[in-house]
Design a protein around this motif. Structure first.
Motif, mmCIF file in Angstrom:
data_model
loop_
_atom_site.group_PDB
_atom_site.id
_atom_site.type_symbol
_atom_site.label_atom_id
_atom_site.label_comp_id
_atom_site.label_asym_id
_atom_site.label_seq_id
_atom_site.Cartn_x
_atom_site.Cartn_y
_atom_site.Cartn_z
ATOM 1 N N ILE A 72 -30.485 -9.698 9.692
ATOM 2 C CA ILE A 72 -30.568 -9.091 8.370
ATOM 3 C C ILE A 72 -31.988 -8.623 8.107
ATOM 4 N N GLU A 73 -32.081 -7.652 7.208
ATOM 5 C CA GLU A 73 -33.381 -7.118 6.799
ATOM 6 C C GLU A 73 -33.805 -7.771 5.476
ATOM 7 N N PRO A 74 -35.113 -7.858 5.242
ATOM 8 C CA PRO A 74 -36.204 -7.283 6.042
ATOM 9 C C PRO A 74 -36.695 -8.185 7.174
ATOM 10 N N TYR A 75 -35.956 -9.262 7.462
ATOM 11 C CA TYR A 75 -36.450 -10.273 8.395
ATOM 12 C C TYR A 75 -36.573 -9.752 9.819
ATOM 13 N N VAL A 76 -35.637 -8.902 10.242
ATOM 14 C CA VAL A 76 -35.716 -8.365 11.601
ATOM 15 C C VAL A 76 -36.968 -7.495 11.754
ATOM 16 N N SER A 77 -37.164 -6.586 10.812
ATOM 17 C CA SER A 77 -38.313 -5.679 10.911
ATOM 18 C C SER A 77 -39.629 -6.424 10.800
ATOM 19 N N ILE A 78 -39.699 -7.405 9.898
ATOM 20 C CA ILE A 78 -40.963 -8.099 9.712
ATOM 21 C C ILE A 78 -41.213 -9.089 10.843
ATOM 22 N N ARG A 79 -40.151 -9.649 11.424
ATOM 23 C CA ARG A 79 -40.363 -10.462 12.628
ATOM 24 C C ARG A 79 -40.958 -9.599 13.739
ATOM 25 N N ALA A 169 -36.366 -7.782 -1.578
ATOM 26 C CA ALA A 169 -35.253 -8.586 -1.086
ATOM 27 C C ALA A 169 -34.874 -9.656 -2.108
ATOM 28 N N ALA A 170 -35.864 -10.300 -2.730
ATOM 29 C CA ALA A 170 -35.577 -11.320 -3.740
ATOM 30 C C ALA A 170 -34.826 -10.714 -4.914
ATOM 31 N N GLU A 171 -35.193 -9.504 -5.302
ATOM 32 C CA GLU A 171 -34.517 -8.837 -6.411
ATOM 33 C C GLU A 171 -33.071 -8.482 -6.072
ATOM 34 N N GLN A 172 -32.789 -8.310 -4.779
ATOM 35 C CA GLN A 172 -31.448 -7.933 -4.331
ATOM 36 C C GLN A 172 -30.630 -9.145 -3.859
ATOM 37 N N GLY A 173 -31.107 -10.341 -4.136
ATOM 38 C CA GLY A 173 -30.362 -11.530 -3.751
ATOM 39 C C GLY A 173 -30.784 -12.140 -2.441
ATOM 40 N N GLY A 174 -31.766 -11.558 -1.768
ATOM 41 C CA GLY A 174 -32.296 -12.197 -0.570
ATOM 42 C C GLY A 174 -32.368 -11.333 0.665
ATOM 43 N N SER A 175 -31.703 -10.179 0.662
ATOM 44 C CA SER A 175 -31.749 -9.301 1.836
ATOM 45 C C SER A 175 -31.672 -7.851 1.369
ATOM 46 N N LEU A 176 -31.898 -6.930 2.300
ATOM 47 C CA LEU A 176 -31.909 -5.497 1.984
ATOM 48 C C LEU A 176 -30.973 -4.741 2.925
ATOM 49 N N SER A 177 -30.283 -3.757 2.360
ATOM 50 C CA SER A 177 -29.480 -2.855 3.183
ATOM 51 C C SER A 177 -30.380 -1.850 3.870
ATOM 52 N N ARG A 185 -39.634 1.225 2.300
ATOM 53 C CA ARG A 185 -40.538 1.705 3.345
ATOM 54 C C ARG A 185 -41.333 2.922 2.872
ATOM 55 N N LEU A 186 -40.663 3.837 2.182
ATOM 56 C CA LEU A 186 -41.363 5.021 1.682
ATOM 57 C C LEU A 186 -42.416 4.636 0.645
ATOM 58 N N GLN A 187 -42.086 3.674 -0.208
ATOM 59 C CA GLN A 187 -43.058 3.212 -1.188
ATOM 60 C C GLN A 187 -44.255 2.551 -0.498
ATOM 61 N N VAL A 188 -43.951 1.749 0.501
ATOM 62 C CA VAL A 188 -45.005 1.039 1.233
ATOM 63 C C VAL A 188 -45.921 2.016 1.949
#
Length: 238
Positions: A72-79, A169-177, A185-188
Motif C-alpha cells: 500500500i501507498e505511501p509506504y511502498v514509495s517511501i520505503r 494518508a492520515a487524512e484518508q484513513g491511513g493509506s493513499l490511492s 506528489r505534484l504538491q511535493v
C-alpha cells in the motif's frame, strides 16, 4: 639539457595532467580519508544510518507495514526512498572508511500501532523527528561539504516530501490511492522546486547525478549549462 629531453618532459607532464582530469590518474586510497573525518562526523554518519529515528529504522518500519497490510501507498514509495537514503549514507561511510552494520538491525523488530490511520499519524511525527535529527547532526559535519549536502537533502526529503505523504494518508484513513499519491506528489515537487531553487533534491539525486530517479529530471547543468539545475522537472521528492 637537450631540446628533445625538454620536449619529452613537457609531454610527460601534459599526459599526466590529462589522465588526472579524465580520472585515469592514481586513485586516492579512500581508507586514508578516515583519518580526515572527525570523531563527531563519524558518529553523525552512523547515527543517521543506525539511530532510533535514522534511515535503517524508517525502512524497517515501512517494511513492517507492507508485510502486514500489503503493498500500500505511501509506504511502498517511501520505503524505496529510504532504501536510497540508506545507500547514500553507506556510500559516504565507505568513502571515508568508516565501519558500519551492513544488515539492518531493525528489520522484523518493529511494533506497529493498531491501525493504518494511527500508523500514518505516527510516521508523520517520525519524519519530523528524522528532520530534527539531521538538524542536530549537520553541526557535526559542517566542515565537510559532501556530508552537509547529503544530510540537507535527506532532511528535506523527510520534512517536505515524506511528511506531506503521511499527513495526507492520515487524512484518508491511513493509506493513499494511486490518484491521491499523484496529487500529493505534484504538491511535493512544487515545494521541492521552491526550496531547492530548481535543483534535483532527495534520494535519487544526492550526488546531483543527471537523469536519475523515477519522478525527477536532470541534475544541475544537464541542459543549457544551467548551474542552478536542469529542466523544470528537476525537483525530486525522494
Amino acid at each position: 639539457m637537450s631540446k628533445r629531453v625538454v620536449l619529452m618532459t613537457l609531454l610527460t607532464g601534459v599526459l599526466a595532467l590529462g589522465f588526472a582530469q579524465w580520472g585515469l590518474g592514481p586513485r586516492v586510497n579512500t581508507a586514508n580519508l578516515s583519518a580526515l573525518l572527525s570523531p563527531q562526523a563519524k558518529e553523525a554518519l552512523l547515527e543517521a544510518l543506525t539511530g532510533p529515528v535514522g534511515e535503517y529504522a524508517a525502512y524497517a518500519t515501512y517494511d513492517a507495514v507492507i508485510q502486514k497490510y500489503g503493498a500500500i501507498e505511501p509506504y511502498v514509495s517511501i520505503r524505496d526512498s529510504k532504501a536510497q537514503h540508506i545507500a547514500a549514507l553507506q556510500r559516504q561511510l565507505e568513502k571515508y572508511g568508516v565501519a558500519y552494520p551492513t544488515t539492518n538491525p531493525y528489520l522484523g523488530k518493529i511494533s506497529l500501532p493498531s491501525n493504518l490511520k494511527a500508523i500514518a499519524e505516527a510516521e508523520a511525527n517520525t519524519e519530523v523527528e528524522n528532520a530534527a535529527m539531521y538538524d542536530k547532526l549537520l553541526a557535526a559535519v559542517s566542515g565537510y561539504p559532501d556530508l552537509t549536502r547529503v544530510f540537507e537533502n535527506l532532511k528535506r526529503a523527510s520534512l517536505v516530501a515524506h511528511l506531506n505523504f503521511f499527513k495526507a494518508a492520515a487524512e484518508q484513513g491511513g493509506s493513499l490511492s494511486a490518484e491521491q499519491m499523484q496529487t500529493v506528489r505534484l504538491q511535493v515537487e512544487s515545494q521541492m522546486w521552491v526550496q531547492g531553487a530548481g535543483r534535483g533534491l532527495g534520494g535519487p539525486n544526492f550526488q546531483n547525478t543527471p537523469m536519475q530517479g523515477r519522478f525527477g529530471g536532470a541534475g544541475p547543468g544537464q541542459f543549457g549549462n544551467n548551474p542552478m539545475g536542469g529542466w523544470r522537472q528537476g525537483p525530486r521528492w525522494r
